[in-house]
Scaffold this active site. Structure first.
Site, PDB file in Angstrom:
ATOM      1  N   CYS A 199       0.832  -1.197   0.000  1.00  0.00           N
ATOM      2  CA  CYS A 199       0.000   0.000   0.000  1.00  0.00           C
ATOM      3  C   CYS A 199       0.867   1.246   0.000  1.00  0.00           C
ATOM      4  CB  CYS A 199      -0.909   0.006   1.221  1.00  0.00           C
ATOM      5  SG  CYS A 199      -1.789  -1.548   1.492  1.00  0.00           S
ATOM      6  N   ARG A 225       1.169   1.543  -5.945  1.00  0.00           N
ATOM      7  CA  ARG A 225       1.442   0.635  -4.837  1.00  0.00           C
ATOM      8  C   ARG A 225       0.178  -0.019  -4.278  1.00  0.00           C
ATOM      9  NH1 ARG A 225       6.006   0.551  -1.604  1.00  0.00           N
ATOM     10  NH2 ARG A 225       7.814   1.514  -2.560  1.00  0.00           N
ATOM     11  N   TRP A 246      -3.987  -1.752  -0.961  1.00  0.00           N
ATOM     12  CA  TRP A 246      -4.015  -3.035  -1.658  1.00  0.00           C
ATOM     13  C   TRP A 246      -4.538  -4.028  -0.629  1.00  0.00           C
ATOM     14  CZ3 TRP A 246      -1.717  -7.894  -1.083  1.00  0.00           C
ATOM     15  CH2 TRP A 246      -1.756  -8.723  -2.201  1.00  0.00           C
ATOM     16  N   ASN A 296       0.632  -0.031   6.334  1.00  0.00           N
ATOM     17  CA  ASN A 296       1.046  -1.023   5.336  1.00  0.00           C
ATOM     18  C   ASN A 296       1.571  -2.239   6.078  1.00  0.00           C
ATOM     19  OD1 ASN A 296       0.566   0.955   3.467  1.00  0.00           O
ATOM     20  ND2 ASN A 296       2.716   1.365   3.024  1.00  0.00           N
ATOM     21  N   GLY A 297       1.343  -3.421   5.524  1.00  0.00           N
ATOM     22  CA  GLY A 297       1.856  -4.631   6.151  1.00  0.00           C
ATOM     23  C   GLY A 297       0.735  -5.509   6.658  1.00  0.00           C
ATOM     24  N   GLU A 339       9.639 -14.427 -18.940  1.00  0.00           N
ATOM     25  CA  GLU A 339       9.341 -13.012 -18.721  1.00  0.00           C
ATOM     26  C   GLU A 339       8.271 -12.519 -19.682  1.00  0.00           C
ATOM     27  OE1 GLU A 339       9.543  -9.092 -17.194  1.00  0.00           O
ATOM     28  OE2 GLU A 339       9.881 -11.099 -16.399  1.00  0.00           O
ATOM     29  N   LYS A 359       4.753 -10.925 -18.421  1.00  0.00           N
ATOM     30  CA  LYS A 359       4.282  -9.589 -18.799  1.00  0.00           C
ATOM     31  C   LYS A 359       2.869  -9.657 -19.373  1.00  0.00           C
ATOM     32  CE  LYS A 359       7.154  -7.152 -17.205  1.00  0.00           C
ATOM     33  NZ  LYS A 359       7.112  -8.203 -16.223  1.00  0.00           N
ATOM     34  N   GLU A 413       0.321 -10.518 -16.577  1.00  0.00           N
ATOM     35  CA  GLU A 413       0.224  -9.441 -15.589  1.00  0.00           C
ATOM     36  C   GLU A 413      -0.719  -8.333 -16.027  1.00  0.00           C
ATOM     37  OE1 GLU A 413       4.205  -8.609 -13.016  1.00  0.00           O
ATOM     38  OE2 GLU A 413       4.426  -8.372 -15.174  1.00  0.00           O
ATOM     39  N   HIS A 470       6.882 -32.521 -24.095  1.00  0.00           N
ATOM     40  CA  HIS A 470       6.690 -33.291 -22.876  1.00  0.00           C
ATOM     41  C   HIS A 470       5.435 -32.837 -22.127  1.00  0.00           C
ATOM     42  CE1 HIS A 470      10.513 -35.316 -23.313  1.00  0.00           C
ATOM     43  NE2 HIS A 470      11.092 -34.146 -23.540  1.00  0.00           N
ATOM     44  N   LYS A 472       3.155  -2.632  -6.855  1.00  0.00           N
ATOM     45  CA  LYS A 472       4.551  -2.535  -7.269  1.00  0.00           C
ATOM     46  C   LYS A 472       5.518  -3.147  -6.275  1.00  0.00           C
ATOM     47  CE  LYS A 472       7.658  -1.113 -10.181  1.00  0.00           C
ATOM     48  NZ  LYS A 472       7.756  -1.830 -11.466  1.00  0.00           N
TER      49      LYS A 472
END
Length: 608
Positions: free
Chosen positions: A2, A27, A74, A100-101, A481, A485, A488, A504, A603
C-alpha cells in the site's frame, strides 16, 4: 503493497496528500482515504476505488487543515470497501492510523480488545492496531505507539495522528518501507519517495523498529525500546519530472522507451577497457575474496527472478562458477546447505520485497556474505546487505517491471565478465562482450522504432485467451518473462517453457486459437528451435517469432516475425525482451486493461 503519505506544515494538507496518493497509486489501488485535523476535529474522507474516486468525494466534501495522513490500499484483510479503507480510528475516535503490512496476531489482539468493550467497524487488521494504540494512550502519542507495537507480531509501516495533538505525526516501521521527508517549515512521511519528491529531496530512511515523531519544523527518531537514533539525511538522486508520464499514455510505455538510457546508466563508469573487465565497486569484496567464491546463488521474486536466471547462464558460461537461482519465498524456508565460499545475491527493484529481505536475513544469520542489486537508493535491502550495486534505472511507476529488468540483466553481464576475468576468461573475449554491450542502447532504439509494427501483431492476436512462449538457453528466461508480462497486464493465460519441453506435455495445448511465441534469434541452438517451430506448425498452431534481422527464411515458417538486431548470444536477452514487452503492452491496451495498475497487483510486495 500500500501507499502512505503524511504532511505537517503551513500548507493545505489535503492537497499535498491527494497529490502524493496519486503518485503512490501504483502501490495499491483498491481504495483510498485521508484524514486531517481542523479546528480540533478530524475531517475523514475515504472511498473504494481509485484516487479519482476519492478526489470526487473531496470535491463534494472538502477537507481542511495543515496536518494529515493518507493511504492507498491493496487489500489484505477484508475486501475493498469504504469501511475497510484507511485511515482507521480507535475506539475514542481521537486517534487515526494508516498502515502497510500485516498484523499476524490481529485476531488475538482483537479478542482481547473486544473483551474490554471495544467495537470494530471494519474487517481489517489495521483497525485493531488503531484501537490498540488508543488503549495504551495516556497523553503521549509516541509512547502509546511504542507500547502498542511491542504487542504486535507482523509487519508494519504506520502513520498516526491524534486530534488533541495537531502539532505532531508519529510514524514507525518494521518490514514495510517508511521514510521521512525533510522540508522547510514542513515535514513529510511516505512509504515511497515519489510521493514527496515534488516538495523535498532530503529524506531519512527509517530502519526496522524505529519510530519517528514529526512536527512542522523538527523530528526525532528513536527505537521501539526508546533509544535515541541519530538519523542520516540523504539527497534523493532523481527529480519530480521522472515520475511524470510526459508525452506517453502510460508509464509502462514510457519506461519501455527509456531502456536505451537505462542500459547506458547501468554501464556508465563500470567498464574497464584496459583490463577488459567490469567494475562493480560497491561489492565491498577484495579480488581475493571474489576469486575464492566457488558458488553463487541468486534469490529474487517475479521479474527479478527471471533476471537472475539469465545471470545463472552468464556466470556459468563466462566465469565457470556453479550458480543457482531460487525463489526467495521458497529459499527463506528451505534449509539449503550453503558452503562458506558461496556468495548470495539478492535482486529486487524496490529493495523492499519482503520475501527477498527475509531470505537475506536468514543467510546473514548463518554467516554468509550477501550482496544486493537494487534500484532504490537507501532501501532496506540496500542497507542490510554486505555490499552490492545500484541499477540507477530511475523510478519505475508501472507495476509490470520493464526497464529495471533490462538494468538487472546488464549488471549481471558486468558481474559475469568481472568474475570470468578473475578466472579463465580471455581478455579478448571480455573486451568483445564489453564492446558489444556498449552498442546495446542503439540496438534497443532500432527495436523501439518497430513499435507500430508490433502493435499490428498485437491486434491480430489480442482476442486469444492462451499463449505459449518458447525459447532455449539464454532466451528461455525471456520466454518466462514474456509470459509473465502478458498475464500481468492483459489477464491472458500465458506460459513460458524451454522449447524442447513442449513435446513433454504443453504440445497438447497447441491448436489454431493458441498462439506460440518463439524467441529464435541466430545462436547455437537456432536449428533446434526451428524444429520446435515445425512441430507447432504441423498442428496448425499460429507462430510468432522474434528473430535476427536478415533472417528471411524464418518468415516462411512463421505467421508473424519481429526482428531484432544481431548481437552476441550472451547479450541477446537484452534485445529479445523488448518486443515481448511491447507485444504485451499493446495487447493489454487493445483489451481495455489498466496497463499501469493491473488488477490484484502492486509494485512493491511487502506482505507474504
Amino acid at each position: 503493497m500500500c501507499g502512505i503519505i503524511g504532511y505537517i506544515g503551513r500548507k493545505s494538507a489535503p492537497n499535498i496528500i491527494l497529490e502524493g496518493l496519486r503518485r503512490l497509486e501504483y502501490r495499491g489501488y483498491d481504495s483510498a482515504g485521508l484524514v486531517t485535523i481542523h479546528t480540533g476535529q478530524f475531517e475523514l474522507r475515504k472511498k473504494t476505488g481509485r484516487i479519482n474516486d476519492l478526489a470526487a468525494v473531496l470535491k463534494k466534501q472538502p477537507a481542511h487543515g495543515n496536518i494529515g495522513i493518507g493511504h492507498t490500499r491493496w487489500a489484505t484483510h477484508g475486501p475493498p470497501t469504504d469501511a475497510n479503507a484507511h485511515p482507521h480510528l480507535d475506539q475514542s475516535g481521537k486517534i487515526a492510523l494508516v498502515h502497510n503490512g500485516v498484523i499476524e496476531n490481529h485476531q488475538s489482539l482483537k479478542d482481547k480488545l473486544i473483551a474490554k468493550g471495544h467495537t470494530f467497524q471494519s474487517q481489517t487488521d489495521t483497525e485493531v492496531l488503531a484501537h490498540l494504540v488508543g488503549e495504551y494512550y495516556k497523553g503521549d502519542l509516541t509512547e502509546a505507539v511504542r507500547l502498542a507495537l511491542k504487542d504486535v507480531v507482523g509487519t508494519y509501516g504506520i502513520a498516526v495522528i491524534h486530534v488533541d495533538h495537531p502539532e505532531s505525526i508519529v510514524g514507525a516501521r518494521r518490514g514495510s518501507p517508511l521514510l521521512l521527508g525533510v522540508g522547510r517549515d514542513e515535514n513529510f512521511l511516505a512509504s515511497d519517495v515519489s510521493a514527496i519528491i515534488a516538495h523535498t529531496r532530503r529524506v531519512v530512511y527509517l530502519n526496522d523498529f524505529e519510530i519517528v515523531t514529526l512536527t512542522g519544523d523538527d523530528f526525532q527518531v528513536s527505537t521501539i525500546e526508546a533509544a535515541t537514533v541519530t538519523p542520516q539525511v540523504r539527497e534523493v538522486e532523481f527529480a519530480a519530472e521522472e515520475v511524470e508520464r510526459g508525452k506517453y499514455p502510460h508509464f509502462m510505455l514510457k519506461e519501455i522507451f527509456e531502456q536505451p538510457r537505462v542500459v547506458e546508466n547501468a554501464i556508465r563508469g563500470r567498464i574497464s577497457h584496459d583490463e577488459a573487465t567490469g567494475k562493480l565497486g560497491g561489492l565491498n569484496l577484495s579480488p581475493a575474496e571474489l576469486r575464492s567464491v566457488d558458488r553463487l546463488i541468486f534469490i529474487a521474486c517475479g521479474t527479478a527472478l527471471h533476471a537472475g536466471m539469465i545471470g545463472k547462464y552468464l556466470v556459468e558460461d563466462l566465469a565457470r562458477i556453479p550458480t543457482e537461482t531460487d525463489y526467495a519465498s521458497e529459499f527463506r524456508y528451505r534449509n539449503s546447505p550453503i558452503d562458506k565460499n558461496t556468495l548470495v545475491f539478492a535482486i529486487s527493484q524496490s529493495g523492499e520485497t519482503i520475501d527477498t529481505l527475509a531470505a537475506i536475513r536468514e543467510c546473514r544469520r548463518k554467516g554468509h556474505k550477501t550482496l544486493g542489486i537494487a534500484n532504490v537508493v537507501g532501501s532496506t535491502i540496500a542497507r542490510e546487505v554486505d555490499g552490492g550495486t545500484y541499477m540507477h534505472a530511475g523510478p519505475e511507476i508501472g507495476v509490470a517491471a520493464t526497464k529495471t529488468f533490462v538494468s538487472q540483466v546488464t549488471i549481471m553481464t558486468l558481474l559475469a565478465v568481472l568474475m570470468g576475468r578473475m578466472r579463465h576468461l580471455a581478455s579478448t573475449r571480455g573486451e568483445e562482450i564489453l564492446r558489444e554491450l556498449e552498442t546495446i542502447p542503439g540496438k534497443i532504439e532500432r527495436i523501439l522504432k518497430q513499435n507500430d509494427a508490433i502493435a499490428a501483431v498485437a491486434k491480430k492476436y489480442c482476442e486469444a485467451n492462451n499463449f505459449l512462449f518458447l525459447a532455449r538457453q539464454y532466451n528461455f528466461p525471456i520466454a518466462l518473462e514474456g509470459a509473465l508480462k502478458l498475464k500481468e497486464i492483459s489477464y491472458i493465460h500465458a506460459e513460458g517453457y524451454p522449447a524442447a519441453e513442449m513435446k513433454h506435455g504443453p504440445i497438447a495445448l497447441i491448436e489454431p486459437r493458441t498462439p506460440s511465441v518463439f524467441i529464435a534469434p541466430k545462436n547455437s541452438v537456432f536449428d533446434k528451435t526451428m524444429a520446435n517451430i515445425e512441430e507447432v506448425k504441423a498442428r496448425k498452431g499460429p507462430v510468432i517469432v522474434v528473430a535476427t534481422e536478415g533472417n528471411i527464411e524464418i518468415a516462411k515458417k512463421a505467421d508473424d516475425v519481429i526482428y531484432v538486431p544481431d548481437t552476441l548470444e550472451c547479450l541477446q536477452p537484452l534485445l529479445t525482451v523488448i518486443p515481448l514487452q511491447l507485444l504485451a503492452y499493446h495487447i493489454a491496451v487493445m483489451r481495455g486493461c489498466d496497463v499501469d495498475k493491473p488488477r490484484n497487483l502492486a509494485k512493491s510486495v511487502t506482505v507474504e
